[in-house]
Scaffold this motif. Sequence first.
Motif, PDB file in Angstrom:
ATOM      1  N   ALA A   1       0.825  -1.207   0.000  1.00 42.09           N
ATOM      2  CA  ALA A   1       0.000   0.000   0.000  1.00 42.09           C
ATOM      3  C   ALA A   1       0.859   1.257   0.000  1.00 42.09           C
ATOM      4  N   THR A   2       1.953   1.226   0.734  1.00 41.17           N
ATOM      5  CA  THR A   2       2.856   2.382   0.766  1.00 41.17           C
ATOM      6  C   THR A   2       3.473   2.628  -0.601  1.00 41.17           C
ATOM      7  N   ILE A   3       3.917   1.566  -1.256  1.00 43.47           N
ATOM      8  CA  ILE A   3       4.494   1.700  -2.597  1.00 43.47           C
ATOM      9  C   ILE A   3       3.446   2.234  -3.563  1.00 43.47           C
ATOM     10  N   HIS A   4       2.221   1.745  -3.460  1.00 46.55           N
ATOM     11  CA  HIS A   4       1.146   2.232  -4.323  1.00 46.55           C
ATOM     12  C   HIS A   4       0.900   3.722  -4.097  1.00 46.55           C
ATOM     13  N   ASP A   5       0.873   4.152  -2.835  1.00 47.77           N
ATOM     14  CA  ASP A   5       0.665   5.572  -2.524  1.00 47.77           C
ATOM     15  C   ASP A   5       1.801   6.428  -3.063  1.00 47.77           C
ATOM     16  N   ILE A   6       3.025   5.941  -2.938  1.00 44.13           N
ATOM     17  CA  ILE A   6       4.176   6.705  -3.441  1.00 44.13           C
ATOM     18  C   ILE A   6       4.080   6.865  -4.950  1.00 44.13           C
ATOM     19  N   ARG A   7       3.746   5.786  -5.637  1.00 42.21           N
ATOM     20  CA  ARG A   7       3.616   5.873  -7.104  1.00 42.21           C
ATOM     21  C   ARG A   7       2.490   6.810  -7.503  1.00 42.21           C
ATOM     22  N   GLN A   8       1.388   6.765  -6.800  1.00 42.59           N
ATOM     23  CA  GLN A   8       0.259   7.635  -7.115  1.00 42.59           C
ATOM     24  C   GLN A   8       0.615   9.094  -6.832  1.00 42.59           C
ATOM     25  N   ASN A   9       1.320   9.356  -5.746  1.00 47.72           N
ATOM     26  CA  ASN A   9       1.729  10.722  -5.432  1.00 47.72           C
ATOM     27  C   ASN A   9       2.732  11.240  -6.450  1.00 47.72           C
ATOM     28  N   LYS A  10       3.635  10.384  -6.911  1.00 47.74           N
ATOM     29  CA  LYS A  10       4.579  10.804  -7.944  1.00 47.74           C
ATOM     30  C   LYS A  10       3.834  11.211  -9.199  1.00 47.74           C
TER      31      LYS A  10
END
Length: 91
Positions: free
Chosen positions: A35-44
């Motif tokens: 979930a953290t990786i997904h959030d980071i990619r979405q924020n990028k």
Amino acid sequence: MASSTSRIAFRIVLIVLFFLLLFYMGRPLYWKISATIHDIRQNKQTVREGLSQIVMEAQRSVGWYRDEFDSGVRATTRKLLLDQVYRRVVG
């Protein structure tokens, strides 16, 4: 002394307990990391879209922006005018 059968059974129980512990502790960690990786990619992606929007607005305000509806005539005319001014000033 313990027999070889009881040692093998004890090792099997330890291995099963280890995998159960690994499963119950690792699964929530996996989901949290995922979930953290997904959030980071979405924020990028959101930052990239926002940054590109800011850059496009800046280009529009300066006059550097050309979209598919702009034929480029103004840019070519502006370049020719600047070239003429440059030639008059320089030589």
